[in-house]
Design a protein around this motif. Sequence first.
Motif, PDB file in Angstrom:
ATOM      1  N   HIS A 204       0.882  -1.175   0.000  1.00 26.92           N
ATOM      2  CA  HIS A 204       0.000   0.000   0.000  1.00 26.92           C
ATOM      3  C   HIS A 204       0.912   1.215   0.000  1.00 26.92           C
TER       4      HIS A 204
ATOM      5  N   ASP B 101       5.391   5.093   5.089  1.00 27.53           N
ATOM      6  CA  ASP B 101       6.442   4.225   5.631  1.00 27.53           C
ATOM      7  C   ASP B 101       6.586   2.925   4.837  1.00 27.53           C
ATOM      8  N   HIS B 102       5.796   2.769   3.773  1.00 25.19           N
ATOM      9  CA  HIS B 102       5.884   1.573   2.928  1.00 25.19           C
ATOM     10  C   HIS B 102       6.182   1.918   1.468  1.00 25.19           C
TER      11      HIS B 102
ATOM     12  N   HIS C  31       1.128   4.000   2.092  1.00 22.92           N
ATOM     13  CA  HIS C  31       1.447   4.810   3.271  1.00 22.92           C
ATOM     14  C   HIS C  31       2.930   5.172   3.222  1.00 22.92           C
TER      15      HIS C  31
ATOM     16  N   ASP D  91       0.817  -4.120   6.831  1.00 25.88           N
ATOM     17  CA  ASP D  91       0.030  -3.515   7.911  1.00 25.88           C
ATOM     18  C   ASP D  91      -1.352  -4.147   8.085  1.00 25.88           C
TER      19      ASP D  91
ATOM     20  N   HIS E 128      -6.752  -2.682   5.864  1.00 23.40           N
ATOM     21  CA  HIS E 128      -5.994  -1.530   6.351  1.00 23.40           C
ATOM     22  C   HIS E 128      -6.220  -0.338   5.405  1.00 23.40           C
TER      23      HIS E 128
END
Length: 253
Positions: free
Chosen positions: A66, A70-71, A68, A163, A142
Motif C-alpha cells: 500500500h 512508511d511503505h 502509506h 500492515d 488496512h
Amino acid sequence: MRDPVHCWLVTNGKTHVLVDSGMPDIEEVRRTLKVDGYGGGHGSLRSALAEHSLTPADIQYVISTHLHFDHGTNLDLFPNACVVLQRDEIFHAIDPVPTQRIYYNREMIGELIKRKRPSQLRLIDGDLQFMKGLLLLKLPSHTPGMQVPIVTTQAGRAALVSDLGDHYRYWFPADPRATDKPMRFIADTFLPSPIRSAGEREYLAAMQRVVDHSDIVVPAHDFRIPMHMPQEWFAIPESTATDLAHQPPPERK
Ligand SMILES: [Zn+2]
C-alpha cells in the motif's frame, strides 16, 4: 519510534523483487511527524541490498503493499523497476479516509504517477499469481488497495502481511507469546488493527484469507519476525520480549 519499518527482498536467484520501499530518511520523518529513530531513506535500502551483493538497479519489481509513507517512499531509487500496485490504492492515496490523510504524501503520489512507461508502473485489480511462488492477494482492510504477497519458500508459504495486522498480537490475540495482554474472549479469531478503511468483519475476513493461503504471517512492524526466511522460520515468537521495545536495537554497521 518504537516500531521497526521493514521492507523485503524476495528472490529466486534470478528475479529480484522488493516488497515495499520503506520510509523517508529519518531527518524528514523527524521534521514532519516529530518522531525520532534512525535509518530510512535511500541509504538504508542501499546498505541492506549491498548485504546481498545487490544495488537498486538489480531490482526488477517493487511490489507496494500500500502507499502509506512508511511503505511506499524511495521509489525514485528504482526508476527502471516496475512498481506493482492495486489500482484502488492509487484512488485511496488521492482521497483517503480522513484518519489516514497523514499517512499519504502528495509529492510521493505525484512522482509515482509520472512513471510514463507501462514497464515502470503496473496497476492490477484483484488477486494475481505474479510469478511462480509469488501470489498477490488483494485484501481491502488496512486500506482499500491493500495487497499481501504470499511467498513460497523451501520451508513453506510466508505471508508478508505488511500492515494488515502489523504486530503478532493482532494474529494471536489470546496467546501470551504474542501479547502481554491476552484477550481470551477472542481466542478463536483475530484482532483487527485500529488503522483501517474497512469494517471489522471485512477486516477479519481478509485476515482469514491470509491464513487460508499461508503457513506463517510476517507482520511489518513487529521486532520479533524472522529476518531471513526460510533459514529462520516460525509462526509465532517465543515471548513478548522486545515487542513494542521503546529502545530500538543497536544500529547495524
Ligand atoms: Zn500502513
